[in-house]
Scaffold this motif. Structure first.
Motif, mmCIF file in Angstrom:
data_model
loop_
_atom_site.group_PDB
_atom_site.id
_atom_site.type_symbol
_atom_site.label_atom_id
_atom_site.label_comp_id
_atom_site.label_asym_id
_atom_site.label_seq_id
_atom_site.Cartn_x
_atom_site.Cartn_y
_atom_site.Cartn_z
ATOM 1 N N VAL A 155 0.448 5.383 0.233
ATOM 2 C CA VAL A 155 -0.532 6.408 0.579
ATOM 3 C C VAL A 155 0.181 7.742 0.777
ATOM 4 O O VAL A 155 1.191 7.812 1.473
ATOM 5 C CB VAL A 155 -1.291 6.037 1.878
ATOM 6 C CG1 VAL A 155 -2.291 7.109 2.250
ATOM 7 C CG2 VAL A 155 -1.973 4.698 1.740
ATOM 8 N N THR A 156 -0.355 8.802 0.191
ATOM 9 C CA THR A 156 0.148 10.151 0.406
ATOM 10 C C THR A 156 -0.327 10.628 1.770
ATOM 11 O O THR A 156 -1.487 10.451 2.122
ATOM 12 C CB THR A 156 -0.364 11.090 -0.695
ATOM 13 O OG1 THR A 156 0.091 10.594 -1.952
ATOM 14 C CG2 THR A 156 0.140 12.497 -0.511
ATOM 15 N N SER B 277 0.835 -1.193 0.000
ATOM 16 C CA SER B 277 0.000 0.000 0.000
ATOM 17 C C SER B 277 0.875 1.250 0.000
ATOM 18 O O SER B 277 1.788 1.368 0.813
ATOM 19 C CB SER B 277 -0.896 -0.007 1.243
ATOM 20 O OG SER B 277 -1.669 1.157 1.307
ATOM 21 N N HIS C 256 -2.530 7.428 -4.395
ATOM 22 C CA HIS C 256 -2.391 6.203 -3.598
ATOM 23 C C HIS C 256 -2.396 4.993 -4.529
ATOM 24 O O HIS C 256 -2.823 5.084 -5.681
ATOM 25 C CB HIS C 256 -3.495 6.074 -2.544
ATOM 26 C CG HIS C 256 -4.813 5.635 -3.115
ATOM 27 N ND1 HIS C 256 -5.746 6.517 -3.583
ATOM 28 C CD2 HIS C 256 -5.335 4.404 -3.320
ATOM 29 C CE1 HIS C 256 -6.797 5.847 -4.035
ATOM 30 N NE2 HIS C 256 -6.570 4.569 -3.896
ATOM 31 N N THR D 179 4.944 10.237 2.028
ATOM 32 C CA THR D 179 4.343 8.994 1.577
ATOM 33 C C THR D 179 4.603 7.885 2.589
ATOM 34 O O THR D 179 5.699 7.760 3.112
ATOM 35 C CB THR D 179 4.931 8.572 0.222
ATOM 36 O OG1 THR D 179 4.750 9.641 -0.704
ATOM 37 C CG2 THR D 179 4.282 7.330 -0.311
#
Length: 188
Positions: free
Chosen positions: A61-62, A59, A114, A183
């Protein structure tokens, strides 16, 4: 024997998720750059992270709404395109999100909000936007959901890496820039 709504629970158990391969990283690459020349298809420019054998889910993700999101940019060069990809131990690339194309007259940029890479189902889903601009997570742009299936030859049973790679190249030279900050990259 415990019961629940008249069902016996003697043949069932609940277990916690297997966290043996849990890994967290927060890569910060502010303006990595690679210059290339000639037909260099498949060249890996940068490895953001590596993942051990047995990884099932990755995963990206920002974490900030007021900073630029991870992105790949082709600043010069025509007839080329670069990708964010998962790379297996045999060098097979599994594209994540959209490709970014270069041209002689205009830069190309793919911004990543993402991504989820499911190694069990063989699918990945990514929110990204491809244009000639850089964006924040809260930018008023049309984020596109892109799905890419695992290539048939991709080996999920070995070590993996998240890379920036050249997917195709003409005989011209060019430059690929890559950025990843704010991130979270988590795998299990």
């Amino acid at each position: 024997m415990p019961t629940l709504d008249k069902f016996t629970l003697d043949n069932f158990e609940l277990s916690a998720p297997d966290l043996a391969n849990y890994q967290f990283t927060s890569p910060t690459i502010n303006g990595g750059s690679s210059v290339f020349s000639g037909n260099t298809a498949g060249t890996v420019f940068y490895t953001f992270a590596t993942f051990p054998v047995g990884t099932k889910l990755i995963s990206l993700v920002t974490t900030s709404t007021n900073e630029y999101v991870p992105r790949i940019r082709i600043g010069s060069g025509s007839g080329i395109d670069a990708i964010l990809a998962l790379r297996d131990s045999n060098g097979v690339l599994w594209q994540v999100g959209n490709r970014v194309y270069g041209s002689a007259t205009n830069e190309g940029i793919t911004n990543f909000l993402h991504a989820q890479i499911d190694l069990v189902s063989g699918q990945n889903v990514c929110s990204c936007v491809t244009s000639n601009g850089m964006y924040y997570a809260n930018s008023s742009v049309a984020w596109t959901v892109v799905q890419n299936s695992k290539p048939t030859a991709f080996n999920v049973n070995g070590p993996l890496s998240l890379v920036v790679a050249l997917r195709a190249a003409a005989t011209s030279s060019g430059q690929v820039d890559y950025f990843m900050q704010n991130t979270r990259l988590i795998s299990v």
